[in-house]
Design a protein around this motif. Sequence first.
Motif, PDB file in Angstrom:
ATOM      1  N   PHE A 272       0.829  -1.205   0.000  1.00 34.21           N
ATOM      2  CA  PHE A 272       0.000   0.000   0.000  1.00 34.21           C
ATOM      3  C   PHE A 272       0.864   1.256   0.000  1.00 34.21           C
ATOM      4  CE2 PHE A 272      -2.899   3.079   2.174  1.00 34.21           C
ATOM      5  CZ  PHE A 272      -3.831   3.148   1.147  1.00 34.21           C
ATOM      6  N   SER A 273       1.974   1.205   0.725  1.00 29.18           N
ATOM      7  CA  SER A 273       2.883   2.354   0.723  1.00 29.18           C
ATOM      8  C   SER A 273       3.427   2.613  -0.670  1.00 29.18           C
ATOM      9  CB  SER A 273       4.044   2.106   1.695  1.00 29.18           C
ATOM     10  OG  SER A 273       3.566   1.951   3.011  1.00 29.18           O
ATOM     11  N   PHE A 274       3.741   1.525  -1.394  1.00 30.42           N
ATOM     12  CA  PHE A 274       4.193   1.694  -2.771  1.00 30.42           C
ATOM     13  C   PHE A 274       3.140   2.416  -3.603  1.00 30.42           C
ATOM     14  CE2 PHE A 274       3.511   0.019  -7.045  1.00 30.42           C
ATOM     15  CZ  PHE A 274       4.641   0.504  -7.682  1.00 30.42           C
ATOM     16  N   GLN A 275       1.891   1.992  -3.471  1.00 29.90           N
ATOM     17  CA  GLN A 275       0.825   2.599  -4.264  1.00 29.90           C
ATOM     18  C   GLN A 275       0.716   4.101  -3.999  1.00 29.90           C
ATOM     19  OE1 GLN A 275      -3.044   0.901  -3.620  1.00 29.90           O
ATOM     20  NE2 GLN A 275      -4.080   2.657  -4.531  1.00 29.90           N
ATOM     21  N   ILE A 276       0.809   4.481  -2.737  1.00 29.15           N
ATOM     22  CA  ILE A 276       0.691   5.895  -2.383  1.00 29.15           C
ATOM     23  C   ILE A 276       1.929   6.674  -2.824  1.00 29.15           C
ATOM     24  CG2 ILE A 276       0.440   7.517  -0.472  1.00 29.15           C
ATOM     25  CD1 ILE A 276      -2.045   5.817  -1.103  1.00 29.15           C
ATOM     26  N   LEU A 277       3.109   6.146  -2.523  1.00 26.05           N
ATOM     27  CA  LEU A 277       4.334   6.892  -2.787  1.00 26.05           C
ATOM     28  C   LEU A 277       4.660   6.986  -4.275  1.00 26.05           C
ATOM     29  CD1 LEU A 277       6.534   5.603   0.176  1.00 26.05           C
ATOM     30  CD2 LEU A 277       5.352   7.793  -0.023  1.00 26.05           C
ATOM     31  N   ILE A 278       4.327   5.952  -5.046  1.00 30.11           N
ATOM     32  CA  ILE A 278       4.590   6.044  -6.481  1.00 30.11           C
ATOM     33  C   ILE A 278       3.670   7.082  -7.124  1.00 30.11           C
ATOM     34  CG2 ILE A 278       2.992   4.271  -7.317  1.00 30.11           C
ATOM     35  CD1 ILE A 278       6.614   4.829  -8.495  1.00 30.11           C
ATOM     36  N   ALA A 279       2.445   7.210  -6.587  1.00 26.32           N
ATOM     37  CA  ALA A 279       1.533   8.251  -7.081  1.00 26.32           C
ATOM     38  C   ALA A 279       2.079   9.632  -6.741  1.00 26.32           C
ATOM     39  CB  ALA A 279       0.142   8.060  -6.479  1.00 26.32           C
ATOM     40  N   LEU A 280       2.633   9.784  -5.547  1.00 28.17           N
ATOM     41  CA  LEU A 280       3.233  11.064  -5.161  1.00 28.17           C
ATOM     42  C   LEU A 280       4.446  11.379  -6.037  1.00 28.17           C
ATOM     43  CD1 LEU A 280       3.060  10.909  -1.267  1.00 28.17           C
ATOM     44  CD2 LEU A 280       1.799  12.453  -2.766  1.00 28.17           C
ATOM     45  N   TYR A 281       5.240  10.361  -6.321  1.00 26.97           N
ATOM     46  CA  TYR A 281       6.406  10.568  -7.191  1.00 26.97           C
ATOM     47  C   TYR A 281       5.961  11.072  -8.566  1.00 26.97           C
ATOM     48  CZ  TYR A 281      10.121   9.275 -10.455  1.00 26.97           C
ATOM     49  OH  TYR A 281      11.049   9.286 -11.461  1.00 26.97           O
ATOM     50  N   GLY A 400       2.263   1.146   7.648  1.00 27.19           N
ATOM     51  CA  GLY A 400       3.200   1.162   6.537  1.00 27.19           C
ATOM     52  C   GLY A 400       3.349   2.541   5.925  1.00 27.19           C
ATOM     53  N   VAL A 401       2.210   3.182   5.642  1.00 20.93           N
ATOM     54  CA  VAL A 401       2.273   4.513   5.029  1.00 20.93           C
ATOM     55  C   VAL A 401       2.881   5.521   5.994  1.00 20.93           C
ATOM     56  CG1 VAL A 401       0.891   6.417   4.133  1.00 20.93           C
ATOM     57  CG2 VAL A 401       0.402   4.090   3.415  1.00 20.93           C
ATOM     58  N   ALA A 402       2.471   5.467   7.271  1.00 21.69           N
ATOM     59  CA  ALA A 402       3.013   6.416   8.243  1.00 21.69           C
ATOM     60  C   ALA A 402       4.525   6.261   8.373  1.00 21.69           C
ATOM     61  CB  ALA A 402       2.343   6.209   9.597  1.00 21.69           C
ATOM     62  N   ALA A 403       4.996   5.006   8.464  1.00 24.86           N
ATOM     63  CA  ALA A 403       6.422   4.777   8.664  1.00 24.86           C
ATOM     64  C   ALA A 403       7.232   5.121   7.415  1.00 24.86           C
ATOM     65  CB  ALA A 403       6.653   3.317   9.056  1.00 24.86           C
ATOM     66  N   LEU A 404       6.815   4.612   6.262  1.00 25.72           N
ATOM     67  CA  LEU A 404       7.617   4.814   5.061  1.00 25.72           C
ATOM     68  C   LEU A 404       7.532   6.246   4.549  1.00 25.72           C
ATOM     69  CD1 LEU A 404       7.236   1.480   3.075  1.00 25.72           C
ATOM     70  CD2 LEU A 404       8.842   2.126   4.843  1.00 25.72           C
ATOM     71  N   SER A 405       6.393   6.903   4.726  1.00 26.04           N
ATOM     72  CA  SER A 405       6.330   8.310   4.311  1.00 26.04           C
ATOM     73  C   SER A 405       7.170   9.185   5.234  1.00 26.04           C
ATOM     74  CB  SER A 405       4.878   8.803   4.299  1.00 26.04           C
ATOM     75  OG  SER A 405       4.315   8.778   5.593  1.00 26.04           O
ATOM     76  N   THR A 406       7.257   8.804   6.518  1.00 30.30           N
ATOM     77  CA  THR A 406       8.111   9.548   7.450  1.00 30.30           C
ATOM     78  C   THR A 406       9.584   9.387   7.070  1.00 30.30           C
ATOM     79  OG1 THR A 406       6.524   9.294   9.255  1.00 30.30           O
ATOM     80  CG2 THR A 406       8.790   9.793   9.869  1.00 30.30           C
ATOM     81  N   VAL A 407       9.969   8.163   6.711  1.00 25.61           N
ATOM     82  CA  VAL A 407      11.338   7.906   6.271  1.00 25.61           C
ATOM     83  C   VAL A 407      11.650   8.709   5.014  1.00 25.61           C
ATOM     84  CG1 VAL A 407      12.838   6.152   5.248  1.00 25.61           C
ATOM     85  CG2 VAL A 407      11.546   5.629   7.323  1.00 25.61           C
ATOM     86  N   ALA A 408      10.724   8.690   4.054  1.00 27.98           N
ATOM     87  CA  ALA A 408      10.931   9.435   2.807  1.00 27.98           C
ATOM     88  C   ALA A 408      11.042  10.925   3.073  1.00 27.98           C
ATOM     89  CB  ALA A 408       9.783   9.147   1.838  1.00 27.98           C
ATOM     90  N   SER A 490      -8.660   2.943   0.500  1.00 30.64           N
ATOM     91  CA  SER A 490      -7.276   2.800   0.111  1.00 30.64           C
ATOM     92  C   SER A 490      -6.544   4.112  -0.043  1.00 30.64           C
ATOM     93  CB  SER A 490      -7.154   1.951  -1.135  1.00 30.64           C
ATOM     94  OG  SER A 490      -8.124   2.239  -2.071  1.00 30.64           O
ATOM     95  N   ALA A 491      -6.757   4.840  -1.122  1.00 33.77           N
ATOM     96  CA  ALA A 491      -5.868   5.962  -1.406  1.00 33.77           C
ATOM     97  C   ALA A 491      -6.158   7.196  -0.583  1.00 33.77           C
ATOM     98  CB  ALA A 491      -5.932   6.315  -2.890  1.00 33.77           C
ATOM     99  N   ASP A 492      -7.049   7.118   0.408  1.00 29.45           N
ATOM    100  CA  ASP A 492      -7.315   8.285   1.245  1.00 29.45           C
ATOM    101  C   ASP A 492      -6.059   8.772   1.962  1.00 29.45           C
ATOM    102  OD1 ASP A 492      -9.884   8.747   0.659  1.00 29.45           O
ATOM    103  OD2 ASP A 492     -10.712   8.205   2.607  1.00 29.45           O
ATOM    104  N   LEU A 493      -5.119   7.869   2.231  1.00 29.35           N
ATOM    105  CA  LEU A 493      -3.924   8.278   2.955  1.00 29.35           C
ATOM    106  C   LEU A 493      -2.992   9.122   2.099  1.00 29.35           C
ATOM    107  CD1 LEU A 493      -3.172   5.063   4.988  1.00 29.35           C
ATOM    108  CD2 LEU A 493      -3.676   7.313   5.913  1.00 29.35           C
ATOM    109  N   LEU A 494      -3.310   9.267   0.812  1.00 28.89           N
ATOM    110  CA  LEU A 494      -2.465  10.076  -0.072  1.00 28.89           C
ATOM    111  C   LEU A 494      -2.309  11.490   0.439  1.00 28.89           C
ATOM    112  CD1 LEU A 494      -0.995  10.530  -2.745  1.00 28.89           C
ATOM    113  CD2 LEU A 494      -3.197  10.938  -3.815  1.00 28.89           C
TER     114      LEU A 494
END
Length: 501
Positions: A272-281, A400-408, A490-494
């Motif tokens: 799920f983190s991939f889905q959100i972060l690749i969209a942000l990229y 997952g999103v909270a942790a990986l987006s914080t790292v990014a 799903s993508a609400d965390l974007l």
Amino acid sequence: MKQNRWFALAVLATGMLMVILDGSIVTVAMPVMQRDLGFTPEGLTWVVNAYLIAFGSLLLLAGRLGDLLGRKRMLLAGTAVFVGASVFAGLSTSPGALIAARFLQGAGSAMASAVSLGILVTLFPDQRDRARAIGVFSFTGAAGASIGQVLGGVLTDALSWHWIFLINVPIGVATLALAVPYLPADRGLGLRAGADALGALLVTAGLMTGIYAVVQTSGNRLITAAVALALLAGFVARQATATTPLMPLRILRSRQVAGANALQILMIGAMFSFQILIALYMQRVLHYTALQTGLAMLPAALAVAAVSLGVSARLIHRFGERAVLVAGLALLTVALGWVTRLPVGAHYATDLLPVMVLIAGGGLVLPAITGLGMSGARPDDAGLASGLFNTTQQLGMAIGVAALSTVASARTTARLHSGAAEAAALTDGYRLAFTIGALLLAASIAGAVFVLRSATAAVPPVAAPTTSEPGRPVGAHRESATTAGTNAESADLLTVTDRRD
């Protein structure tokens, strides 16, 4: 009767599609909502958080209540609440009204989502038919998220953001109209089989506090998380001593159920983190519009659909869930490994399209982990097992999103302070997050090999809860409603991720 089962599956899939579309559509319209209703940046995140808190914290309770009161009754009530809340959201004229409506939408989604797969596994006792049904359900999640992003942009631009909620009304009404004749009626076990009010209070409060600890962006997260852990520990202690526990702890004694739920947190967090972060990229580095981003991710949904509908059931029947799970995770690990080398000026055909094709591994992973997660559940616990599986999925998404987006975000900030250009700094942050996601998937492979056992060979027929023998294992597949997109939301965390980055 056999034909009616497939009509019933269509009803369940349509209801879940409605929930998943809502999650994807909302993220696209967030900037317009902020402008029209006067949201502050902090307040806007609660359009997302209100839904997540209600949805994630009520899944376990709703699943058990479905076992006790009847799963069809719970699904109908949840769909009705969701449709009513969608009207409320579509007609909202203030931030407070929209946030309240989103909370109600989350509650309705939890009620419907928690029992949908409990209904599905009793409809399809034959293992091959059940695998095909799970494949259809998996496709619903994958397609719904991608379609939602495209549809959200179209509705918001052509009409207004109000219609991203109002579109749920005709879909929901049609679902209710078809659910009454086609979904099987079940009486449930009765409240006496698990009327543990204190346990319900502890688990709901614990999950609500825990999810709040994940999504909050200010205050002391550690204190909030500690309170959540204390509440959940109290719930477990209560279930060990209660005469009629809300969640009989025997469900966690199954290596399959406990292992699959723990494994799901890792792999869903990465996926799920991939889905959100690749969209942000794509939006922040490549400057794609929301519509272009949705179209760019559409091949991933099509690839998952082709695999989940076309080959997953046959592969599971022949090789078993664990082997198929490992193969799917391997494909996903390669996909995330590929994006660890993304350049600032990526070309879609060479840098992104191959990744979208490799995401087809999700069409193997999702049905397989479902079968493993439900294989040790009993017929009278099917709703509870579904609710538990949905809950760990939501936790995986949020954590997952909270942790990986914080790292990014931290890597991006460090690169900006060192003098890097914004695009290069953002790309470097996303690449680090993708690297960690690939490692989580690799750890998931190890867990699947050494912890889980394939359940295909020992799958017995599944009887409806009202007629089955207590203690008989379900051995059925189960898929979460929000997979490629969400559970449901799903993508609400974007939006939350975007703000943190």
